[in-house]
Write a protein that holds these residues in place. Structure first.
Motif, PDB file in Angstrom:
ATOM      1  N   GLU A 169       0.833  -1.203   0.000  1.00 42.48           N
ATOM      2  CA  GLU A 169       0.000   0.000   0.000  1.00 42.48           C
ATOM      3  C   GLU A 169       0.863   1.248   0.000  1.00 42.48           C
ATOM      4  O   GLU A 169       0.572   2.223  -0.703  1.00 42.48           O
ATOM      5  CB  GLU A 169      -0.920   0.017   1.216  1.00 42.48           C
ATOM      6  N   GLN A 206       2.375   1.749  -3.399  1.00 40.30           N
ATOM      7  CA  GLN A 206       1.376   2.279  -4.332  1.00 40.30           C
ATOM      8  C   GLN A 206       1.126   3.757  -4.064  1.00 40.30           C
ATOM      9  O   GLN A 206       1.016   4.558  -4.998  1.00 40.30           O
ATOM     10  CB  GLN A 206       0.067   1.490  -4.218  1.00 40.30           C
ATOM     11  N   ALA A 207       1.061   4.148  -2.798  1.00 32.02           N
ATOM     12  CA  ALA A 207       0.864   5.555  -2.456  1.00 32.02           C
ATOM     13  C   ALA A 207       2.045   6.393  -2.920  1.00 32.02           C
ATOM     14  O   ALA A 207       1.866   7.511  -3.418  1.00 32.02           O
ATOM     15  CB  ALA A 207       0.665   5.711  -0.942  1.00 32.02           C
ATOM     16  N   GLU A 219       3.979   5.704  -5.449  1.00 33.39           N
ATOM     17  CA  GLU A 219       3.882   5.761  -6.907  1.00 33.39           C
ATOM     18  C   GLU A 219       2.839   6.804  -7.338  1.00 33.39           C
ATOM     19  O   GLU A 219       3.072   7.573  -8.274  1.00 33.39           O
ATOM     20  CB  GLU A 219       3.496   4.381  -7.435  1.00 33.39           C
ATOM     21  N   ASP A 220       1.700   6.834  -6.624  1.00 38.34           N
ATOM     22  CA  ASP A 220       0.671   7.844  -6.913  1.00 38.34           C
ATOM     23  C   ASP A 220       1.198   9.250  -6.665  1.00 38.34           C
ATOM     24  O   ASP A 220       0.921  10.178  -7.426  1.00 38.34           O
ATOM     25  CB  ASP A 220      -0.578   7.605  -6.064  1.00 38.34           C
ATOM     26  N   PHE A 221       1.985   9.409  -5.600  1.00 36.56           N
ATOM     27  CA  PHE A 221       2.547  10.719  -5.276  1.00 36.56           C
ATOM     28  C   PHE A 221       3.565  11.158  -6.327  1.00 36.56           C
ATOM     29  O   PHE A 221       3.616  12.325  -6.704  1.00 36.56           O
ATOM     30  CB  PHE A 221       3.190  10.692  -3.886  1.00 36.56           C
ATOM     31  N   ASP A 233       1.800  12.521  -9.376  1.00 34.61           N
ATOM     32  CA  ASP A 233       1.251  13.871  -9.224  1.00 34.61           C
ATOM     33  C   ASP A 233       1.652  14.423  -7.858  1.00 34.61           C
ATOM     34  O   ASP A 233       0.910  14.280  -6.882  1.00 34.61           O
ATOM     35  CB  ASP A 233      -0.273  13.841  -9.368  1.00 34.61           C
ATOM     36  N   ASP A 252      -0.775  16.415  -5.576  1.00 34.33           N
ATOM     37  CA  ASP A 252      -1.959  15.760  -5.012  1.00 34.33           C
ATOM     38  C   ASP A 252      -1.793  15.609  -3.501  1.00 34.33           C
ATOM     39  O   ASP A 252      -1.026  14.776  -3.019  1.00 34.33           O
ATOM     40  CB  ASP A 252      -2.156  14.393  -5.678  1.00 34.33           C
ATOM     41  N   ALA A 268      -2.776  12.085  -1.918  1.00 32.23           N
ATOM     42  CA  ALA A 268      -1.749  11.042  -2.019  1.00 32.23           C
ATOM     43  C   ALA A 268      -0.665  11.252  -0.972  1.00 32.23           C
ATOM     44  O   ALA A 268      -0.187  10.297  -0.361  1.00 32.23           O
ATOM     45  CB  ALA A 268      -1.147  11.027  -3.415  1.00 32.23           C
ATOM     46  N   ARG A 311      -2.107  10.250   2.388  1.00 33.96           N
ATOM     47  CA  ARG A 311      -2.206   8.787   2.463  1.00 33.96           C
ATOM     48  C   ARG A 311      -0.839   8.169   2.730  1.00 33.96           C
ATOM     49  O   ARG A 311      -0.687   7.264   3.552  1.00 33.96           O
ATOM     50  CB  ARG A 311      -2.791   8.250   1.172  1.00 33.96           C
ATOM     51  N   MET A 312       0.182   8.681   2.034  1.00 35.14           N
ATOM     52  CA  MET A 312       1.534   8.173   2.223  1.00 35.14           C
ATOM     53  C   MET A 312       2.018   8.456   3.646  1.00 35.14           C
ATOM     54  O   MET A 312       2.632   7.592   4.284  1.00 35.14           O
ATOM     55  CB  MET A 312       2.475   8.816   1.197  1.00 35.14           C
TER      56      MET A 312
END
Length: 75
Positions: free
Chosen positions: A4, A7-8, A10-12, A15, A18, A21, A24-25
């Motif tokens: 998880e 993935q967080a 990678e999302d960060f 963008d 964001d 993200a 969440r990280m």
């Protein structure tokens, strides 16, 4: 939990602006630290090295091509 967090991250990276993200990280990082602290309390806070089935536990060890190792690894 590590997946998880990966993935967080990678999302960060996709963008950086964001804030969701990033939050969440941050939350997952804190949760992972709490998990690690809990594990250290279970083991008395002392670091352990598991050597079962490894070279320090062996009676006989065969090291094949040890002189073919990179020079940097030996320094």
């Amino acid at each position: 939990l590590r997946q998880e967090l990966a993935q967080a991250a990678e999302d960060f990276r996709a963008d950086p602006a964001d804030n969701a993200a990033a939050a969440r990280m941050q939350g997952l990082t804190e949760k992972l630290e709490q998990y690690r602290k809990g594990l250290s309390l279970l083991h008395g806070g002392t670091p352990m090295t598991i050597t079962a089935g490894k070279i320090p536990d062996a009676h006989i060890c065969f090291l094949d091509e040890i002189f073919s190792a990179p020079v940097k690894a030996l320094q």
